[in-house]
Design a protein around this motif. Structure first.
Motif: not given
Ligand code: GDP
Length: 499
Positions: A108, A398, A422
């Motif tokens: 995002n 993270h 996203t």
């Molecule tokens: P969305 O929620 O899928 O739209 O994506 P965002 O990036 O906005 O928020 C999800 C967050 O969860 C990521 O930024 C990471 O911090 C964590 N995350 C989600 N999927 C993964 C993944 O496959 N690998 C890792 N390292 N972190 C993840």
């Protein structure tokens, strides 16, 4: 350090067609000129000379107005003293700013930051980024000879929401500014405006993307912006910006691909993770398939359901081979040195998808592909860089892993992504790849009828379009019927994407 045979430093265009400025010290940010070696070349979207010229102009303006300059000190002093400007259009300051405040996860954030930068390009503002501790060092500086980091003594960073009095929509409501005529009711403007572009029930607020409102917004030297959305799409709906946007982007479906590659350069800590993993596990493979599995707690698709959908998608589209049943001796073939190696990069917070896929291809041989597909043996090697379990946006390490994995996905030849994510959007848009997107589940059937769909473009989806009627007395309009380069999103029916 060794690189794969398919991308040699010589063949890669390190400045990405003029997108990147050559004026940087390489060592401070190793990814800046190195990432281009890992992406498939050439990019599907050429860079327009006009966009290059606009970026160089932006950089010059940022150097003139950025932190540490006399202009910046003056502008901050004005801002601090609460001195108001008159609403007259010619009373604008020499330097104007948009301050970006982070919200939500990394995907995002990257979507909203690219959108904010595009807004800055269109309005002659300078982007300043509030680098909160969990984002420290995640990205390198994108503009040469200056900084995009908001100095830490900047006074207004917290506590903004749709309810804030400083929010543009509330200023309108309270009569502090007027959309018609020359500005505000009292003849002078507050020292800054807060622009709230966070989605509320998958909509942006009314009056955020209307021509007349942008004329008023333009009068503020300081704007503070918070958004979780890819509102770059909505800028194409503002008539005043269209001519510029048309010149910058002859191909509309290239906005995030080009601006994301321009703006984002993982810092050296993140790049270390990327390089170690890429060189150690992916570089030597003949082909790389990325599979991103995003399970959100609010809509937790059960493991068996999602796993079945992934298998169906990869089978139906020839992304992964079938396996033979090795419980029968006939299923065991001698291995051959001519076998092709396909590396599968599983990216997910959860580890069970990797466990199962890895187990399947570890235990069983792949069936030789028949049916005129070129045949040949294939060895499938499955890897997952990390599995943190849950989202921890507040933790820097993270976020570093998350960014590294977005880049690793973007270096794959083909990618499977999860609907609505996203994180997935950013990866495939940076790569310039149309993904195979795992379709949203039909919760009544606990199954997606179609396992995966191919989006029309590589662009991210704006989940939350703004109303377009603005002040007209009529029902809301569907922009897709009126704008040739817009589509609804494959995964979010009311969403909008550039095409
Ligand atoms: P969305 O929620 O899928 O739209 O994506 P965002 O990036 O906005 O928020 C999800 C967050 O969860 C990521 O930024 C990471 O911090 C964590 N995350 C989600 N999927 C993964 C993944 O496959 N690998 C890792 N390292 N972190 C993840």
């Amino acid at each position: 350090k060794w690189s794969s045979s398919s991308t040699t430093p010589e063949s890669a265009d390190r400045l990405l067609g003029g997108l990147l400025s050559p004026d940087f010290d390489e060592a401070t940010c190793l990814s800046r000129y190195e990432a281009s070696r890992r992406w498939k070349q050439p990019s599907p979207f050429p860079v327009s000379p006009y966009l290059v010229e606009r970026l160089r102009r932006y950089e010059a303006n940022h150097r003139r107005c950025g932190p540490g300059t006399a202009q910046y000190q003056d502008a901050v002093a004005q801002h601090r003293s609460g001195r108001r400007h008159s609403a007259a259009a010619d009373d604008r300051g020499e330097c104007r700013y948009v301050v970006w405040l982070p919200i939500q996860g990394l995907g995002n954030r990257m979507l909203s930051l690219v959108s904010t930068f595009l807004y800055a390009l269109l309005t002659g503002r300078v982007v300043l980024v509030d680098e909160t501790p969990e984002m420290e060092g995640l990205f390198c500086e994108p503009f040469p000879g200056t900084s995009w980091l908001l100095p830490s003594d900047f006074p207004y960073k917290r506590g903004f929401s749709a309810e804030s009095n400083e929010s543009y929509v509330n200023m309108l409501k309270n009569g502090v500014v007027r959309h018609d005529g020359d500005g505000d009711a009292a003849g002078e403007l507050p020292p800054y405006v807060y622009f709230h572009l966070e989605q509320i029930h998958l909509r942006l607020q009314n009056h955020t993307f209307c021509d007349e409102d942008h004329r008023v917004l333009d009068r503020f030297d300081w704007m503070i912006l918070r958004s979780d959305s890819y509102f770059a799409v909505a800028l194409f709906l503002v008539p005043a910006y269209r001519a510029e946007l048309d010149m910058m982007f002859p191909a509309k479906g290239s906005v995030f691909h080009l601006l994301g590659r321009y703006l984002f350069h993982p810092g050296n800590r993140v790049w270390g993770i990327v390089e170690r993993f890429y060189d150690g596990y992916l570089a030597a493979a003949d082909e790389r398939l990325g599979i991103q599995v995003r399970i959100v707690p609010q809509m937790a698709v059960p493991f068996e359901v999602m796993y079945e959908q992934i298998v169906r998608c990869t089978r139906e589209h020839g992304l992964l081979p079938r396996v033979t049943n090795t419980s029968e001796p006939a299923g065991v073939r001698p291995s051959s040195s001519s076998a092709k190696v396909k590396a599968v990069l599983v990216v997910s917070l959860k580890r069970e998808y990797y466990d199962k896929l890895h187990g399947v291809f570890y235990t069983n041989a792949t069936a030789a592909s028949g049916g005129g597909g070129g045949g040949g043996e294939e060895v499938v090697a499955v890897y997952q860089p990390s599995h943190d379990g849950d989202q921890h946006t507040e933790a820097r390490a993270h976020n570093e892993r998350a960014l590294a994995e977005i880049y690793l996905l973007s270096f794959c030849d083909r990618v499977v992504t999860t609907a609505w994510s996203t994180f997935g959007y950013v990866a495939h848009a940076l790569a310039g790849l149309r993904p195979w997107m795992l379709a949203p589940l039909d919760w009544d059937k606990m199954r997606a009828d179609v396992a995966c769909v191919r989006p029309a473009s590589v662009e991210p989806c704006l989940h939350s379009p703004p109303p377009l009627v603005c002040r007209a007395r009529q029902d809301d309009l569907d922009p897709v019927a009126r704008v040739p380069f817009l589509r609804h999103c494959e995964d979010v029916p009311a969403g909008l994407k550039l095409f």
